[in-house]
Motif scaffolding. Structure first.
Motif, PDB file in Angstrom:
ATOM      1  N   PRO A 119       0.790  -1.460  -0.038  1.00 39.85           N
ATOM      2  CA  PRO A 119      -0.158  -0.032  -0.055  1.00 39.85           C
ATOM      3  C   PRO A 119       0.819   1.216   0.022  1.00 39.85           C
ATOM      4  CG  PRO A 119      -0.296  -1.133   2.250  1.00 39.85           C
ATOM      5  CD  PRO A 119       0.483  -2.231   1.174  1.00 39.85           C
ATOM      6  N   ASP A 120       1.947   1.406   0.574  1.00 41.38           N
ATOM      7  CA  ASP A 120       3.064   2.492   0.487  1.00 41.38           C
ATOM      8  C   ASP A 120       3.717   2.618  -0.648  1.00 41.38           C
ATOM      9  OD1 ASP A 120       2.201   3.071   3.077  1.00 41.38           O
ATOM     10  OD2 ASP A 120       3.803   2.103   4.063  1.00 41.38           O
ATOM     11  N   TYR A 121       3.750   1.759  -1.760  1.00 44.89           N
ATOM     12  CA  TYR A 121       4.629   1.764  -2.957  1.00 44.89           C
ATOM     13  C   TYR A 121       3.871   3.072  -3.950  1.00 44.89           C
ATOM     14  CZ  TYR A 121       7.129   0.932  -7.057  1.00 44.89           C
ATOM     15  OH  TYR A 121       8.053   0.955  -8.162  1.00 44.89           O
ATOM     16  N   ALA A 122       2.749   2.705  -4.159  1.00 39.21           N
ATOM     17  CA  ALA A 122       2.139   3.947  -5.282  1.00 39.21           C
ATOM     18  C   ALA A 122       2.296   5.360  -4.820  1.00 39.21           C
ATOM     19  CB  ALA A 122       0.696   3.648  -5.325  1.00 39.21           C
ATOM     20  N   PRO A 123       2.188   5.689  -3.490  1.00 39.08           N
ATOM     21  CA  PRO A 123       2.062   6.936  -2.817  1.00 39.08           C
ATOM     22  C   PRO A 123       3.836   7.334  -2.911  1.00 39.08           C
ATOM     23  CG  PRO A 123       0.929   5.919  -1.591  1.00 39.08           C
ATOM     24  CD  PRO A 123       1.235   4.844  -2.372  1.00 39.08           C
ATOM     25  N   MET A 124       4.801   6.456  -2.612  1.00 41.73           N
ATOM     26  CA  MET A 124       6.073   6.675  -2.756  1.00 41.73           C
ATOM     27  C   MET A 124       6.435   7.056  -4.027  1.00 41.73           C
ATOM     28  SD  MET A 124       9.434   4.021  -2.718  1.00 41.73           S
ATOM     29  CE  MET A 124       8.868   3.528  -4.331  1.00 41.73           C
ATOM     30  N   MET A 125       5.718   6.266  -5.059  1.00 40.82           N
ATOM     31  CA  MET A 125       6.491   6.732  -6.705  1.00 40.82           C
ATOM     32  C   MET A 125       5.722   7.805  -7.013  1.00 40.82           C
ATOM     33  SD  MET A 125       7.938   5.704  -9.203  1.00 40.82           S
ATOM     34  CE  MET A 125       8.070   3.850  -9.369  1.00 40.82           C
ATOM     35  N   ARG A 126       4.498   8.221  -6.686  1.00 40.61           N
ATOM     36  CA  ARG A 126       4.057   9.447  -6.997  1.00 40.61           C
ATOM     37  C   ARG A 126       4.848  10.776  -6.367  1.00 40.61           C
ATOM     38  NH1 ARG A 126      -0.777   6.642  -6.082  1.00 40.61           N
ATOM     39  NH2 ARG A 126      -1.046   7.497  -3.702  1.00 40.61           N
ATOM     40  N   ALA A 127       5.306  10.367  -5.126  1.00 39.78           N
ATOM     41  CA  ALA A 127       6.065  11.626  -4.406  1.00 39.78           C
ATOM     42  C   ALA A 127       7.436  11.794  -5.169  1.00 39.78           C
ATOM     43  CB  ALA A 127       6.045  11.331  -2.916  1.00 39.78           C
ATOM     44  N   LEU A 128       8.041  10.547  -5.469  1.00 41.47           N
ATOM     45  CA  LEU A 128       9.228  10.808  -6.320  1.00 41.47           C
ATOM     46  C   LEU A 128       9.240  11.453  -7.704  1.00 41.47           C
ATOM     47  CD1 LEU A 128      10.706   7.247  -5.599  1.00 41.47           C
ATOM     48  CD2 LEU A 128      11.665   9.499  -4.688  1.00 41.47           C
ATOM     49  N   LEU A 129       7.990  11.015  -8.314  1.00 42.01           N
ATOM     50  CA  LEU A 129       7.690  11.807  -9.790  1.00 42.01           C
ATOM     51  C   LEU A 129       7.412  13.197  -9.509  1.00 42.01           C
ATOM     52  CD1 LEU A 129       5.982   8.848 -11.432  1.00 42.01           C
ATOM     53  CD2 LEU A 129       8.210   9.702 -11.935  1.00 42.01           C
ATOM     54  N   ARG A 130       6.478  13.521  -8.546  1.00 43.43           N
ATOM     55  CA  ARG A 130       6.048  14.817  -8.396  1.00 43.43           C
ATOM     56  C   ARG A 130       7.265  15.906  -7.981  1.00 43.43           C
ATOM     57  NH1 ARG A 130       1.692  13.401  -5.959  1.00 43.43           N
ATOM     58  NH2 ARG A 130       2.838  13.336  -3.748  1.00 43.43           N
ATOM     59  N   GLY A 131       8.092  15.227  -7.170  1.00 45.59           N
ATOM     60  CA  GLY A 131       9.382  16.025  -6.693  1.00 45.59           C
ATOM     61  C   GLY A 131      10.437  16.026  -7.583  1.00 45.59           C
ATOM     62  N   HIS A 132      10.334  15.505  -8.754  1.00 42.00           N
ATOM     63  CA  HIS A 132      11.522  15.361  -9.634  1.00 42.00           C
ATOM     64  C   HIS A 132      12.684  14.976  -9.098  1.00 42.00           C
ATOM     65  CE1 HIS A 132       8.967  17.497 -12.556  1.00 42.00           C
ATOM     66  NE2 HIS A 132       8.643  18.486 -11.626  1.00 42.00           N
ATOM     67  N   THR A 133      12.535  13.573  -8.407  1.00 41.95           N
ATOM     68  CA  THR A 133      13.626  13.147  -7.833  1.00 41.95           C
ATOM     69  C   THR A 133      14.117  11.662  -8.184  1.00 41.95           C
ATOM     70  OG1 THR A 133      13.014  14.031  -5.567  1.00 41.95           O
ATOM     71  CG2 THR A 133      14.488  12.054  -5.501  1.00 41.95           C
ATOM     72  N   ALA A 134      15.161  11.608  -8.870  1.00 44.03           N
ATOM     73  CA  ALA A 134      15.997  10.390  -9.384  1.00 44.03           C
ATOM     74  C   ALA A 134      16.341   9.476  -8.196  1.00 44.03           C
ATOM     75  CB  ALA A 134      17.110  10.941 -10.435  1.00 44.03           C
ATOM     76  N   PHE A 135      15.731   8.171  -8.343  1.00 47.09           N
ATOM     77  CA  PHE A 135      15.967   7.278  -7.393  1.00 47.09           C
ATOM     78  C   PHE A 135      17.057   6.445  -7.843  1.00 47.09           C
ATOM     79  CE2 PHE A 135      15.149   2.769  -5.906  1.00 47.09           C
ATOM     80  CZ  PHE A 135      14.760   3.089  -4.286  1.00 47.09           C
ATOM     81  N   HIS A 136      18.265   6.615  -7.196  1.00 43.42           N
ATOM     82  CA  HIS A 136      19.517   5.850  -7.653  1.00 43.42           C
ATOM     83  C   HIS A 136      19.574   4.679  -6.511  1.00 43.42           C
ATOM     84  CE1 HIS A 136      20.853   8.417 -10.574  1.00 43.42           C
ATOM     85  NE2 HIS A 136      20.530   9.250  -9.587  1.00 43.42           N
ATOM     86  N   CYS A 137      19.807   3.318  -7.022  1.00 48.79           N
ATOM     87  CA  CYS A 137      19.688   2.460  -5.777  1.00 48.79           C
ATOM     88  C   CYS A 137      20.855   1.554  -6.022  1.00 48.79           C
ATOM     89  CB  CYS A 137      18.559   1.404  -6.057  1.00 48.79           C
ATOM     90  SG  CYS A 137      18.532  -0.019  -5.113  1.00 48.79           S
ATOM     91  N   ILE A 138      21.760   1.492  -4.821  1.00 49.44           N
ATOM     92  CA  ILE A 138      22.734   0.341  -4.554  1.00 49.44           C
ATOM     93  C   ILE A 138      22.153  -0.794  -3.910  1.00 49.44           C
ATOM     94  CG2 ILE A 138      25.202   0.144  -3.886  1.00 49.44           C
ATOM     95  CD1 ILE A 138      25.722   2.976  -4.101  1.00 49.44           C
TER      96      ILE A 138
END
Length: 137
Positions: free
Chosen positions: A36-55
Motif C-alpha cells: 500500500p505504500d509503494y504507489a504514494p512513494m512513486m507519486r512523490a518521487l515523480l512529483r518531486g522530480h527526484t531520481a531514485f538511485h539504488c545500490i
C-alpha cells in the motif's frame, strides 16, 4: 516501511529547486502495486522530480525484492546497481551518474492533460540516457 520513509523524503525534496537525486542503499522494496505504500512513494518521487538511485546490497545474483528497485530507478531516471559481483564498479557507476548531468528540455506537445510516456535515445553517439519514463501535467 521503506516505501513510506522514501515518500516522506521525496515530499521534503519536492521543495528543493530543480532536479534532485536520492541514493538508496538497501536490499529491496515491497512488491510493486501490492504494497500500500509503494504507489504514494512513486507519486512523490515523480512529483518531486527526484531520481531514485539504488545500490542493492543483497549478496545474491537475484532476489524477489529487486524488481521494484529496478522499476523505481528506471521510472524516475535513476540507476539500479547490484554490489554482489563487483561492488567497487557498482558504486563507481552511481557516483559517475550523480556527479554531473546534462539537462534536456522540450516543449510540451499538444496533448490533453494527464500522464504521458517519454522516450529518449541518442542518435549520433553511443551511450545510455537515464530519464523519467513518464511526465504528468
Amino acid at each position: 516501511t521503506p516505501e513510506r520513509a522514501l515518500r516522506l523524503v521525496a515530499e521534503t525534496l519536492a521543495d528543493a529547486p530543480g532536479e534532485t537525486s536520492l541514493l538508496y542503499l538497501g536490499y529491496g522494496l515491497g512488491a510493486q502495486g501490492t504494497h500500500p505504500d509503494y504507489a504514494p512513494m512513486m507519486r512523490a518521487l515523480l512529483r518531486g522530480h527526484t531520481a531514485f538511485h539504488c545500490i542493492d546490497l543483497t549478496q545474491a545474483d537475484w532476489h524477489s525484492l529487486e524488481g521494484p528497485l529496478r522499476i523505481t530507478a528506471e521510472a524516475t531516471g535513476g540507476l539500479y546497481v547490484s554490489t554482489y559481483r563487483f561492488p567497487e564498479t557498482a558504486v563507481a557507476v552511481v557516483a559517475r551518474a550523480i556527479s554531473g548531468h546534462y539537462e534536456i528540455s522540450f516543449e510540451r506537445p499538444e496533448l490533453p492533460p494527464g500522464r504521458h510516456d517519454v522516450k529518449v535515445r541518442l542518435r549520433t553517439r553511443r551511450g545510455v540516457v537515464h530519464h523519467r519514463t513518464t511526465y504528468s501535467d
